[in-house]
Design a protein around this motif. Structure first.
Motif, short mmCIF file in Angstrom:
data_model
loop_
_atom_site.label_atom_id
_atom_site.label_comp_id
_atom_site.label_asym_id
_atom_site.label_seq_id
_atom_site.Cartn_x
_atom_site.Cartn_y
_atom_site.Cartn_z
N SER A 57 0.72 -1.19 -0.07
CA SER A 57 0.04 0.24 -0.02
C SER A 57 0.85 1.31 0.17
N HIS A 58 0.93 2.21 -1.12
CA HIS A 58 1.38 3.20 -0.99
C HIS A 58 0.96 4.37 0.19
N SER A 59 -0.24 3.96 0.53
CA SER A 59 -0.77 4.99 1.65
C SER A 59 0.11 4.55 2.83
N GLN A 60 0.48 3.53 3.13
CA GLN A 60 0.94 2.90 4.63
C GLN A 60 2.19 2.30 4.51
N ASP A 61 2.86 1.74 3.34
CA ASP A 61 4.14 1.04 3.48
C ASP A 61 5.20 1.94 3.75
N THR A 62 6.34 1.70 4.64
CA THR A 62 7.46 2.24 5.00
C THR A 62 8.33 1.17 5.31
N ALA A 63 9.84 1.50 5.06
CA ALA A 63 10.77 0.70 5.81
C ALA A 63 11.45 1.24 7.01
N GLY A 64 11.94 0.32 7.89
CA GLY A 64 12.63 1.26 9.12
C GLY A 64 13.68 0.14 9.61
N PRO A 65 14.31 0.72 10.64
CA PRO A 65 15.23 0.08 11.37
C PRO A 65 14.82 -0.92 12.50
N MET A 66 15.60 -2.13 12.46
CA MET A 66 15.08 -3.01 13.70
C MET A 66 16.59 -3.38 14.28
N THR A 67 16.71 -2.95 15.56
CA THR A 67 17.93 -2.70 16.14
C THR A 67 18.07 -3.38 17.49
N ARG A 68 19.21 -3.24 18.25
CA ARG A 68 19.28 -3.84 19.62
C ARG A 68 19.18 -2.64 20.47
N SER A 69 19.25 -1.36 20.05
CA SER A 69 19.07 -0.18 20.91
C SER A 69 18.45 1.09 20.15
N VAL A 70 17.73 1.90 20.76
CA VAL A 70 17.10 3.06 20.29
C VAL A 70 18.46 3.95 19.48
N ALA A 71 19.46 3.90 20.15
CA ALA A 71 20.51 4.65 19.51
C ALA A 71 21.00 4.15 18.22
N ASP A 72 21.08 2.82 17.97
CA ASP A 72 21.34 2.16 16.67
C ASP A 72 20.33 2.50 15.68
N ALA A 73 19.00 2.45 16.32
CA ALA A 73 17.91 2.68 15.07
C ALA A 73 18.11 4.14 14.75
N ALA A 74 18.54 5.19 15.62
CA ALA A 74 18.89 6.58 15.10
C ALA A 74 19.64 6.65 14.03
N LEU A 75 20.88 6.07 14.64
CA LEU A 75 22.24 5.94 13.54
C LEU A 75 21.55 5.45 12.04
N LEU A 76 20.79 4.51 12.02
CA LEU A 76 20.43 3.83 10.61
C LEU A 76 19.39 4.85 10.06
N MET A 77 18.46 5.64 11.00
CA MET A 77 17.65 6.65 10.34
C MET A 77 18.43 7.72 9.77
N ASN A 78 19.39 8.26 10.09
CA ASN A 78 20.24 9.10 9.59
C ASN A 78 20.71 8.96 8.28
N ALA A 79 20.95 7.61 7.96
CA ALA A 79 21.27 7.14 6.61
C ALA A 79 19.96 7.09 5.63
N LEU A 80 18.96 6.32 6.47
CA LEU A 80 17.68 5.85 5.60
C LEU A 80 17.07 7.01 4.99
N ASP A 100 19.43 15.23 12.33
CA ASP A 100 20.38 14.19 12.99
C ASP A 100 19.61 13.72 13.94
N PHE A 101 19.12 12.41 13.58
CA PHE A 101 18.24 11.70 14.62
C PHE A 101 19.13 11.37 16.01
N THR A 102 20.55 11.41 15.83
CA THR A 102 21.24 11.07 16.98
C THR A 102 21.55 12.12 17.99
N ALA A 103 21.41 13.29 17.30
CA ALA A 103 21.68 14.58 18.04
C ALA A 103 20.84 14.66 19.42
N GLY A 104 21.39 14.89 20.76
CA GLY A 104 21.01 14.87 21.88
C GLY A 104 20.21 13.97 22.37
#
Length: 464
Positions: free
Chosen positions: A184-207, A226-230
């Motif tokens: 569904s173009h209305s609802q589809d998205t990709a996202g990170p799956m990690t062992r910590s929130v910090a790792d997810a934020a790092l990946l979001m910076n690239a994605l 910058d999802f990791t800032a702060g």
């Protein structure tokens, strides 16, 4: 990378046989050498990619189906290209619920004809949930530094919850969907799956970022940060958080665990506001209409975009393929595919999308945040992992409120909050559209405040 390959051999290919990894990238060693020249926190990190996302090279993108077993496109999805630019090493592809769990109403999450049944490393006779089951299981089992999943409604957050990891579904439009097998173009998205929130934020910076080929991402460059800032110092002092009590279910042990998480949030300085909310049944009804209509349209467009002249070019072709291949339909059928093929009323679809979006967004999350003067909503993400049952299918217990975020297209983070009888449970943190950074900050703050023990995978059957 060699350590991850050894781990995959030990627990995915043999031993408990998690069936989380579908394919190893034969060019991974070469990519690892090239990554050494890249500067940045993601350089050299080994990441697995859900097998509905295209990766250039010899690996096929199958969505778990025999119909696409030879679908080697030679294309990197833009999100994969962004990861490579940041120095990420693509380790391989993960198993998934076939066609992202949209084929049948009685499916078993984590099963695909290509990869078999994915298992939960915390209890190998229990579900890894879907559809990003392989990504969730692999990260929990330590088969890669992180993985990428996709979600239409719950397919990142549910696997994150039951596998005891972090899963982040960003605002729809923050991450490109080009060259990703769609629902569904209305609802589809990709996202990170990690062992910590910090790792997810790092990946979001690239994605995160605008992709000219995906109009939904037009605002992404403006909205990303910058999802990791702060993140390391983010706190919850004075932050008002809405508690969706009715969406917590009625299991005593789960409720006790949720109360412990709420106490941790309060101890961290948050102000908790109890919210009595009951979604309109029209919301889910109309969402399903949207998914059916867009599945036929979007899947056909994707299949026709593939470089190969041979192979399926429409949803009708997939239905015919499955009928001709009984191994595809042994455990469950394709009633949802067939419903989608018959859902052709564009006027009805347009009305359903407008109503479901209104009920989940303007009259759902937006209204709850505004009227209760809260910044986030919280609830358990899902109940404990249920036993795998290929004969009768999944046994969802109706816990959580993630469908609000899914339909509205708003950010939703699942963070481990402990376990019930050794089975992980996640805490959902949901926010307003484009509030991805603040949702991640709230998750990091909760992660630091959490007092419940986070379980370690046993790689055994539950109770052994």
């Amino acid at each position: 990378m060699s350590d991850y390959l050894a781990r995959i051999a030990a627990v995915d290919d043999s031993g408990p046989k998690l069936n989380a990894v579908l394919a190893i990238n034969p060019d991974a060693a070469k990519e690892e050498a090239a990554a050494r020249k890249v500067k940045g926190p993601l350089a050299g990190k080994a990441v697995l990619i859900k097998d509905n996302i295209e990766v250039a090279g010899p690996m096929a993108t199958t969505a778990g189906s025999l119909a696409l077993k030879d679908n080697v496109t030679g294309r990197d999805a833009p999100l994969v290209a962004r990861l490579r630019k940041a120095g990420v090493v693509i380790l391989g592809k993960t198993n998934l619920s076939e066609w992202a769990n949209i084929r049948s109403s009685s499916s078993s999450s984590g099963w695909s004809a290509i990869g078999g049944q994915t298992k939960n490393p915390h209890a190998i006779d229990r579900t890894a949930c879907g559809s990003s089951s392989g990504s969730g299981s692999a990260v929990a089992a330590g088969l890669a530094w992180a993985a990428i999943g996709t979600e239409t409604d719950g397919s990142i957050t549910c696997p994150a919850s039951v596998n005891g990891i972090v899963g982040f579904k960003p605002t729809v439009g923050m991450v490109s969907r080009t060259h990703v097998v769609p629902i569904s173009h209305s609802q589809d998205t990709a996202g990170p799956m990690t062992r910590s929130v910090a790792d997810a934020a790092l990946l979001m910076n690239a994605l995160a970022g605008t992709d000219p080929a995906d109009s939904a991402t037009a605002e992404a460059d403006k909205r990303k940060a910058d999802f990791t800032a702060g993140l390391a110092t983010a706190n919850l002092k004075g932050v008002r958080i809405g508690v969706l009590r009715k969406q917590a279910g009625n299991h005593p042990a789960l409720l006790a665990l949720f109360d412990k998480a709420l106490a941790d949030l309060k101890a961290a300085g948050a102000e908790l506001v109890e919210i009595a909310f009951e979604p309109s049944p029209e919301m889910g009804r109309d969402e399903f209409t949207v998914l059916l209509y867009e599945l036929r349209e979007d899947m056909g467009a994707y299949l026709r975009s593939l470089p190969a002249k041979q192979g399926p070019k429409s949803l009708a072709d997939l239905i015919a393929f499955n009928k001709a291949h009984p191994e595809e339909l042994r455990w469950f059928g394709q009633d949802v595919f067939e419903q989608a093929e018959a859902t052709t009323d564009q006027i009805g679809y347009t009305a359903a999308r407008a109503n479901s979006l209104k009920l989940a967004g303007a009259e759902g999350i937006d209204r709850l945040l505004r009227e209760n003067k809260v910044t986030f909503l919280v609830a358990p993400t899902e109940g404990p992992a249920w036993p795998i049952d290929l004969v009768l299918g999944d046994h969802f217990v109706g816990v959580g409120a993630g469908n609000l975020s899914a339909i509205a297209g708003y950010p939703h983070l699942s963070v481990p909050m402990g376990a019930v009888e050794g089975l992980p449970i996640g805490l959902s943190i949901m926010g307003a559209k484009w509030d991805d950074k603040r949702v991640l900050e709230a998750g990091a703050a909760y992660e630091r405040a959490r007092t419940a023990a986070v379980p370690v995978p046993s790689f055994k059957r539950w109770g052994e």
